[in-house]
Design an enzyme around this catalytic site. Structure first.
Site, short mmCIF file in Angstrom:
data_model
loop_
_atom_site.label_atom_id
_atom_site.label_comp_id
_atom_site.label_asym_id
_atom_site.label_seq_id
_atom_site.Cartn_x
_atom_site.Cartn_y
_atom_site.Cartn_z
N SER A 15 54.81 87.72 44.84
CA SER A 15 54.87 86.34 45.32
C SER A 15 53.45 85.83 45.47
O SER A 15 52.52 86.62 45.72
CB SER A 15 55.57 86.30 46.69
OG SER A 15 55.38 85.03 47.32
N TYR A 44 56.54 89.62 55.36
CA TYR A 44 56.78 89.27 53.95
C TYR A 44 55.47 89.31 53.16
O TYR A 44 55.40 89.91 52.07
CB TYR A 44 57.42 87.88 53.86
CG TYR A 44 57.86 87.49 52.48
CD1 TYR A 44 59.10 87.85 51.99
CD2 TYR A 44 57.02 86.76 51.64
CE1 TYR A 44 59.51 87.49 50.70
CE2 TYR A 44 57.41 86.40 50.36
CZ TYR A 44 58.67 86.76 49.90
OH TYR A 44 59.05 86.41 48.62
P1 NAI Z 1 67.81 85.74 46.73
O1 NAI Z 1 67.97 85.97 48.18
O2 NAI Z 1 68.45 84.56 46.09
O3 NAI Z 1 68.24 87.06 45.92
C1 NAI Z 1 67.81 88.33 46.33
C2 NAI Z 1 68.84 89.34 45.87
O4 NAI Z 1 68.39 90.64 46.32
C3 NAI Z 1 70.23 89.11 46.52
O5 NAI Z 1 71.24 89.14 45.53
C4 NAI Z 1 70.37 90.28 47.51
O6 NAI Z 1 71.72 90.72 47.67
C5 NAI Z 1 69.51 91.34 46.84
N1 NAI Z 1 69.06 92.37 47.80
C6 NAI Z 1 68.57 92.18 49.07
N2 NAI Z 1 68.33 93.37 49.63
C7 NAI Z 1 68.67 94.32 48.72
C8 NAI Z 1 68.64 95.74 48.71
N3 NAI Z 1 68.25 96.44 49.80
N4 NAI Z 1 69.04 96.40 47.60
C9 NAI Z 1 69.46 95.71 46.51
N5 NAI Z 1 69.53 94.37 46.46
C10 NAI Z 1 69.13 93.68 47.56
O7 NAI Z 1 66.20 85.71 46.48
P2 NAI Z 1 65.33 85.07 45.30
O8 NAI Z 1 64.74 83.81 45.81
O9 NAI Z 1 66.07 85.10 44.04
O10 NAI Z 1 64.13 86.15 45.25
C11 NAI Z 1 64.10 87.23 44.37
C12 NAI Z 1 62.73 87.89 44.47
O11 NAI Z 1 61.71 86.94 44.18
C13 NAI Z 1 62.44 88.43 45.86
O12 NAI Z 1 61.70 89.64 45.76
C14 NAI Z 1 61.57 87.33 46.46
O13 NAI Z 1 60.73 87.83 47.48
C15 NAI Z 1 60.79 86.87 45.25
N6 NAI Z 1 60.25 85.51 45.33
C16 NAI Z 1 61.07 84.41 45.45
C17 NAI Z 1 60.52 83.13 45.46
C18 NAI Z 1 61.36 81.89 45.55
O14 NAI Z 1 60.79 80.78 45.69
N7 NAI Z 1 62.67 81.96 45.48
C19 NAI Z 1 59.07 82.94 45.38
C20 NAI Z 1 58.32 84.15 45.25
C21 NAI Z 1 58.90 85.37 45.21
#
Ligand code: NAI
Length: 257
Positions: free
Chosen positions: A146, A159
């Site tokens: 990120s 985070y």
């Molecule tokens: P989201 O919350 O929409 O999806 C995250 C997914 O990870 C979910 O399906 C959840 O069930 C799964 N998850 C959570 N804990 C888990 C575990 N212990 N084992 C397996 N799966 C698990 O999040 P998003 O926004 O799609 O983010 C995805 C990645 O991108 C994350 O690492 C986040 O930190 C990173 N990110 C997101 C940004 C954004 O603006 N959305 C910006 C920068 C980074």
């Protein structure tokens, strides 16, 4: 039946959001995808939706995995080996994506450990148990970090630390694994992960888009395009790097007018 030479990627946290977008980009680029998540119902539904939408030559299969639990990680990698027979790309995307931890003096050790356990220990565990398969295919790893590894809002210590640690884990593994497995990170900025219908019915403000030098907030496919490139032979001279996809936000000076 998959072609013997169809490359196989494992994407963590792929039931929704960026992970699902990355899985779609990989399928469209000709990969087979082991789609994994802790949320079994959402993961199954995502796999079915992607199989319908992507008209992919490769295969897609959902496997449940909690990245923070080593036994669960080992069981998932055994399934990948049994069902796909190979692994060419690993995308460590799963994360607790809510950065706000409240005031640091009130942040509990339990909450800190839970976030670090998923966002930093998770990629370590999944990488550790994928490396043998990745070595066999001279594969590659992409860690989804990120821009918060580099800059912060208030009250985001856990985070930010998890993502800073993930960028460091990336260059450490890149040096250890050398020519056997390339390891890179992608650092997204603001990515709108809501489904397209919700984005249409409840649009972001113009100012949300305009504050980005490229004039818009990001989409999961913006991260997917970077991942497809970094996992491909075209990125064969790139390892240990952290590539930023943020519409230019971290390059913009901000002064109060
Ligand atoms: P989201 O919350 O929409 O999806 C995250 C997914 O990870 C979910 O399906 C959840 O069930 C799964 N998850 C959570 N804990 C888990 C575990 N212990 N084992 C397996 N799966 C698990 O999040 P998003 O926004 O799609 O983010 C995805 C990645 O991108 C994350 O690492 C986040 O930190 C990173 N990110 C997101 C940004 C954004 O603006 N959305 C910006 C920068 C980074």
């Amino acid at each position: 039946m998959i072609e013997q030479d169809t490359p196989v990627a494992l994407v963590t946290g792929a039931a929704r959001g960026i992970g699902k977008g990355v899985a779609a980009s990989l399928l469209r680029a000709g990969w087979s995808v082991a789609l994994t998540d802790i949320d079994e119902a959402a993961g199954q539904a995502a796999a079915e939706e992607l199989a319908r939408l992507c008209d992919a030559a490769g295969r897609i299969e959902f496997i449940v995995m909690d990245v923070a639990d080593e036994a669960s990680v080992m069981a998932c990698l055994e399934r990948v080996e049994e069902d796909f027979g190979r692994l060419d790309g690993l995308v460590n995307n799963a994360g607790i994506a809510d950065p706000d931890n409240g005031p640091v003096e009130q942040l509990s050790l339990e909450a800190w450990n839970r976030l670090l356990g998923t966002n930093l220990t998770g990629p370590f565990l999944v990488s550790k148990h994928s490396i043998n398969l990745l070595r066999e295919s001279t594969g590659a790893i992409v860690n989804v970090a990120s821009t918060r590894a580099l800059q912060s809002e208030a009250n985001t210590e856990a985070y930010a630390s998890s993502k800073g640690g993930l960028v460091a884990l990336t260059h450490a593994m890149a040096v250890s694994l050398g020519s056997a497995v390339r390891v890179n990170a992608v650092s997204p900025g603001w990515i709108d992960t809501r489904d397209p219908r919700q984005q249409h019915s409840d649009p972001l403000r113009q100012i949300d888009h305009q504050q980005h030098p490229v004039g818009r907030v990001g989409q999961p496919e913006d991260v997917g395009a970077m991942v497809v490139f970094l996992l491909s032979p075209a990125a064969g001279f790139i390892t240990g790097q952290n590539l930023i996809a943020d519409g230019g936000m971290t390059r913009q000076m901000i002064y109060v007018e």
